[in-house]
Design a protein around this motif. Structure first.
Motif, mmCIF file in Angstrom:
data_model
loop_
_atom_site.group_PDB
_atom_site.id
_atom_site.type_symbol
_atom_site.label_atom_id
_atom_site.label_comp_id
_atom_site.label_asym_id
_atom_site.label_seq_id
_atom_site.Cartn_x
_atom_site.Cartn_y
_atom_site.Cartn_z
ATOM 1 N N THR A 125 42.535 -20.649 23.155
ATOM 2 C CA THR A 125 43.523 -19.615 23.519
ATOM 3 C C THR A 125 42.839 -18.302 23.912
ATOM 4 O O THR A 125 43.442 -17.229 23.804
ATOM 5 N N ASP A 126 41.613 -18.381 24.367
ATOM 6 C CA ASP A 126 40.904 -17.168 24.774
ATOM 7 C C ASP A 126 41.584 -16.464 25.945
ATOM 8 O O ASP A 126 41.354 -15.279 26.194
ATOM 9 N N ASP A 153 54.902 -0.388 24.096
ATOM 10 C CA ASP A 153 55.260 -1.600 24.838
ATOM 11 C C ASP A 153 54.072 -2.526 25.026
ATOM 12 O O ASP A 153 54.221 -3.629 25.561
ATOM 13 N N VAL A 154 52.880 -2.063 24.622
ATOM 14 C CA VAL A 154 51.664 -2.886 24.715
ATOM 15 C C VAL A 154 51.173 -3.195 23.304
ATOM 16 O O VAL A 154 50.936 -2.286 22.504
ATOM 17 N N GLN A 155 51.048 -4.480 23.004
ATOM 18 C CA GLN A 155 50.646 -4.900 21.665
ATOM 19 C C GLN A 155 49.522 -5.934 21.747
ATOM 20 O O GLN A 155 49.457 -6.722 22.701
ATOM 21 N N PRO A 156 48.641 -5.940 20.752
ATOM 22 C CA PRO A 156 47.595 -6.962 20.735
ATOM 23 C C PRO A 156 48.166 -8.326 20.372
ATOM 24 O O PRO A 156 49.237 -8.421 19.775
ATOM 25 N N VAL A 157 47.458 -9.355 20.733
ATOM 26 C CA VAL A 157 47.875 -10.718 20.365
ATOM 27 C C VAL A 157 47.603 -10.910 18.875
ATOM 28 O O VAL A 157 46.499 -10.635 18.403
ATOM 29 N N PRO A 158 48.587 -11.361 18.099
ATOM 30 C CA PRO A 158 48.369 -11.580 16.658
ATOM 31 C C PRO A 158 47.182 -12.510 16.412
ATOM 32 O O PRO A 158 47.037 -13.533 17.087
ATOM 33 N N GLN A 159 46.371 -12.153 15.454
ATOM 34 C CA GLN A 159 45.168 -12.922 15.169
ATOM 35 C C GLN A 159 45.489 -14.362 14.796
ATOM 36 O O GLN A 159 44.740 -15.287 15.118
#
Length: 203
Positions: free
Chosen positions: A123-124, A110-116
């Motif tokens: 957008t930091d 349920d936890v995903q990184p922000v797409p590069q």
């Protein structure tokens, strides 16, 4: 060991976002924002909470959503509005949100990184993404909301003087100037009268 993310989910302009509990100082009942006489354009004004003056910033403007209404209020239902007090690089600042949900515990898939590809300039503040009720919610990092220039402008702003107080001071100065002008005119009239009396005495 799977790390659990505790996130408070809120709504602004019809979109859901989240902030980790650690980045939030408190959740407060909404109150009217007092406009400031001289403040950066992304600052809406101030509120007073338990004796402390807290700057309120326009979160829509900062994260690139449509601007708030002219009076600085979000479009959401009035009774659901809240103030989120966040820990930022410029200190504790508040933002107005349309509504707040309960704390959500996200873990594992349920936890995903922000797409590069979405990490463009400015957008930091995008921290990570959680899946909630089969929908993706972007989690914001309060410590990255403001640029160094914005932090500097916040720190240089006098948040103790509201727009109303500034207007009252200006009116007081104008009244004082008018009083001084009338006094000068009275003195001139008195001087002219004295001169007339002196001339009359000579004649």
């Amino acid at each position: 060991m799977i790390k659990v993310k505790e996130v408070i989910v809120f709504t602004i302009s019809g979109k859901k976002y989240g902030i980790e509990i650690g980045g939030m100082q408190s959740l407060e009942t909404f109150q009217e924002v007092q406009p400031l006489a001289d403040a950066p354009d992304f600052i809406l004004g101030t509120v007073e909470i338990r004796g402390a003056v807290i700057p309120v910033f326009d979160i829509n403007r900062i994260i690139g959503l449509p601007a708030k209404k002219p009076d600085g209020q979000p479009v959401g239902a009035v009774e659901k509005r809240k103030l989120l007090l966040l820990r930022t690089k410029a200190g504790t600042l508040a933002c107005i949100v349309d509504g707040v949900e309960n704390v959500f515990r996200a873990e594992g898939g349920d936890v995903q990184p922000v797409p590069q590809m979405t990490r463009t300039k400015g957008t930091d503040f995008l921290d990570f993404i959680i899946r909630k009720d089969d929908k993706l919610v972007v989690v914001i990092q309060p410590g990255e909301l403001f640029t160094d220039e914005q932090v500097k402008s916040i720190r240089e702003t006098d948040f103790t003087k509201t727009e109303k107080e500034e207007e009252e001071e200006e009116e007081e100065e104008e009244d004082q100037a008018e009083d001084e002008s009338r006094e000068d005119e009275n003195r001139e009239d008195e001087n002219r009268e004295d001169e007339k009396q002196e001339r009359s005495g000579v004649l």
